[in-house]
Design a protein around this motif. Structure first.
Motif, PDB file in Angstrom:
ATOM      1  N   PRO A  25       0.832  -1.200   0.000  1.00 47.52           N
ATOM      2  CA  PRO A  25       0.000   0.000   0.000  1.00 47.52           C
ATOM      3  C   PRO A  25       0.868   1.252   0.000  1.00 47.52           C
ATOM      4  CG  PRO A  25       0.035  -0.952   2.193  1.00 47.52           C
ATOM      5  CD  PRO A  25       0.805  -1.883   1.294  1.00 47.52           C
ATOM      6  N   VAL A  26       0.364   2.290  -0.644  1.00 50.73           N
ATOM      7  CA  VAL A  26       0.992   3.609  -0.622  1.00 50.73           C
ATOM      8  C   VAL A  26      -0.071   4.547  -0.059  1.00 50.73           C
ATOM      9  CG1 VAL A  26       1.980   5.481  -2.001  1.00 50.73           C
ATOM     10  CG2 VAL A  26       2.445   3.087  -2.607  1.00 50.73           C
ATOM     11  N   ILE A  27       0.188   5.082   1.098  1.00 48.28           N
ATOM     12  CA  ILE A  27      -0.781   5.943   1.774  1.00 48.28           C
ATOM     13  C   ILE A  27      -0.336   7.383   1.591  1.00 48.28           C
ATOM     14  CG2 ILE A  27      -1.847   6.503   3.979  1.00 48.28           C
ATOM     15  CD1 ILE A  27      -1.111   3.521   4.731  1.00 48.28           C
ATOM     16  N   GLU A  73       3.759  -2.018 -10.437  1.00 44.08           N
ATOM     17  CA  GLU A  73       4.835  -2.300 -11.387  1.00 44.08           C
ATOM     18  C   GLU A  73       6.167  -1.900 -10.780  1.00 44.08           C
ATOM     19  OE1 GLU A  73       4.060  -0.680 -15.392  1.00 44.08           O
ATOM     20  OE2 GLU A  73       2.083  -0.154 -14.614  1.00 44.08           O
ATOM     21  N   SER A  74       7.223  -2.589 -11.186  1.00 43.23           N
ATOM     22  CA  SER A  74       8.589  -2.214 -10.826  1.00 43.23           C
ATOM     23  C   SER A  74       9.280  -1.708 -12.076  1.00 43.23           C
ATOM     24  CB  SER A  74       9.376  -3.411 -10.296  1.00 43.23           C
ATOM     25  OG  SER A  74       8.839  -3.871  -9.099  1.00 43.23           O
ATOM     26  N   ILE A  75      10.151  -0.746 -11.906  1.00 48.27           N
ATOM     27  CA  ILE A  75      10.961  -0.239 -13.010  1.00 48.27           C
ATOM     28  C   ILE A  75      12.388  -0.673 -12.720  1.00 48.27           C
ATOM     29  CG2 ILE A  75      11.744   1.811 -14.240  1.00 48.27           C
ATOM     30  CD1 ILE A  75       9.119   3.144 -13.184  1.00 48.27           C
ATOM     31  N   TRP A 111       9.077   2.204  -8.340  1.00 52.05           N
ATOM     32  CA  TRP A 111       7.803   1.504  -8.445  1.00 52.05           C
ATOM     33  C   TRP A 111       6.733   2.452  -8.954  1.00 52.05           C
ATOM     34  CZ3 TRP A 111      11.118   1.264  -4.347  1.00 52.05           C
ATOM     35  CH2 TRP A 111      11.693   0.017  -4.095  1.00 52.05           C
ATOM     36  N   ILE A 112       5.730   1.863  -9.579  1.00 48.00           N
ATOM     37  CA  ILE A 112       4.521   2.582  -9.954  1.00 48.00           C
ATOM     38  C   ILE A 112       3.426   2.090  -9.020  1.00 48.00           C
ATOM     39  CG2 ILE A 112       2.770   2.929 -11.754  1.00 48.00           C
ATOM     40  CD1 ILE A 112       5.434   4.220 -12.465  1.00 48.00           C
ATOM     41  N   ALA A 113       2.625   2.998  -8.493  1.00 48.75           N
ATOM     42  CA  ALA A 113       1.476   2.647  -7.661  1.00 48.75           C
ATOM     43  C   ALA A 113       0.231   3.224  -8.325  1.00 48.75           C
ATOM     44  CB  ALA A 113       1.642   3.215  -6.256  1.00 48.75           C
ATOM     45  N   ASP A 114      -0.839   2.432  -8.347  1.00 50.18           N
ATOM     46  CA  ASP A 114      -2.099   2.838  -8.972  1.00 50.18           C
ATOM     47  C   ASP A 114      -3.192   2.967  -7.928  1.00 50.18           C
ATOM     48  OD1 ASP A 114      -1.397   2.800 -11.804  1.00 50.18           O
ATOM     49  OD2 ASP A 114      -1.103   0.659 -11.490  1.00 50.18           O
ATOM     50  N   GLU A 127      -7.162   2.711  -6.530  1.00 52.95           N
ATOM     51  CA  GLU A 127      -8.195   1.684  -6.604  1.00 52.95           C
ATOM     52  C   GLU A 127      -9.173   1.978  -7.732  1.00 52.95           C
ATOM     53  OE1 GLU A 127      -9.366  -0.025  -2.545  1.00 52.95           O
ATOM     54  OE2 GLU A 127      -9.212   2.141  -2.245  1.00 52.95           O
ATOM     55  N   ARG A 128      -9.376   3.245  -8.019  1.00 53.48           N
ATOM     56  CA  ARG A 128     -10.319   3.636  -9.081  1.00 53.48           C
ATOM     57  C   ARG A 128      -9.650   3.570 -10.439  1.00 53.48           C
ATOM     58  NH1 ARG A 128     -11.800   8.654  -9.720  1.00 53.48           N
ATOM     59  NH2 ARG A 128     -10.137   9.509  -8.492  1.00 53.48           N
ATOM     60  N   ARG A 129     -10.375   3.057 -11.416  1.00 51.94           N
ATOM     61  CA  ARG A 129      -9.864   3.045 -12.786  1.00 51.94           C
ATOM     62  C   ARG A 129      -9.763   4.490 -13.282  1.00 51.94           C
ATOM     63  NH1 ARG A 129      -9.184  -0.865 -16.353  1.00 51.94           N
ATOM     64  NH2 ARG A 129      -9.218  -0.326 -18.554  1.00 51.94           N
ATOM     65  N   GLY A 130      -8.652   4.847 -13.882  1.00 52.01           N
ATOM     66  CA  GLY A 130      -8.474   6.207 -14.381  1.00 52.01           C
ATOM     67  C   GLY A 130      -8.189   7.212 -13.283  1.00 52.01           C
ATOM     68  N   GLY A 131      -7.855   6.735 -12.104  1.00 51.79           N
ATOM     69  CA  GLY A 131      -7.571   7.627 -10.977  1.00 51.79           C
ATOM     70  C   GLY A 131      -6.138   8.108 -10.977  1.00 51.79           C
ATOM     71  N   MET A 132      -5.489   7.994  -9.843  1.00 47.60           N
ATOM     72  CA  MET A 132      -4.130   8.503  -9.677  1.00 47.60           C
ATOM     73  C   MET A 132      -3.093   7.410  -9.884  1.00 47.60           C
ATOM     74  SD  MET A 132      -4.567  10.861  -6.345  1.00 47.60           S
ATOM     75  CE  MET A 132      -5.704   9.797  -5.514  1.00 47.60           C
ATOM     76  N   ARG A 133      -1.891   7.848 -10.223  1.00 49.44           N
ATOM     77  CA  ARG A 133      -0.711   6.983 -10.273  1.00 49.44           C
ATOM     78  C   ARG A 133       0.405   7.714  -9.556  1.00 49.44           C
ATOM     79  NH1 ARG A 133       0.936   3.922 -15.504  1.00 49.44           N
ATOM     80  NH2 ARG A 133       0.841   2.127 -14.147  1.00 49.44           N
ATOM     81  N   ALA A 134       1.331   6.960  -9.013  1.00 50.48           N
ATOM     82  CA  ALA A 134       2.492   7.559  -8.368  1.00 50.48           C
ATOM     83  C   ALA A 134       3.747   6.857  -8.857  1.00 50.48           C
ATOM     84  CB  ALA A 134       2.385   7.432  -6.848  1.00 50.48           C
TER      85      ALA A 134
END
Length: 98
Positions: free
Chosen positions: A6-8, A20-22, A35-38, A40-47
């Motif tokens: 989790p990314v809080i 995903e890992s880069i 890492w990429i974090a997505d 829960e919502r489709r089309g929401g945020m990425r980090a």
């Protein structure tokens, strides 16, 4: 095969999970770049979270018509003493403490 985490993000009600890992280097000696974090919502945020924690990026879709993106920087730190939020166990690739 790894485990998702989790990314809080403070101040956000929506959670993010690593997805995903880069990597860079060779197949015999790969190194993690980040890492990429997505959300829960489709089309929401990425980090994007670099392996050497510090300055990370939070990306959000601003409007679907214009395909706009909003970017903000974040400071990241590991927080192993913070229990994971309850929504974490709903995701594939996560483990539950017994």
């Amino acid at each position: 095969v790894g485990t998702r985490h989790p990314v809080i993000v403070e101040g956000l009600s929506e959670g993010l999970m690593t997805s995903e890992s880069i990597l860079h280097g060779t197949p015999a000696a790969p190194c993690t770049l980040g890492w990429i974090a997505d959300s829960e919502r489709r089309g929401g945020m990425r980090a994007f979270i670099p392996a050497e924690l510090g300055r990370s990026w939070l990306l959000r879709a601003v409007s679907t018509e214009a395909r706009g993106i909003s970017a903000a920087t974040m400071d990241c730190e590991l927080a192993p003493d913070v229990p994971p939020p309850p929504w974490v166990t709903r995701h594939a690739g996560t483990e539950r403490s017994r």
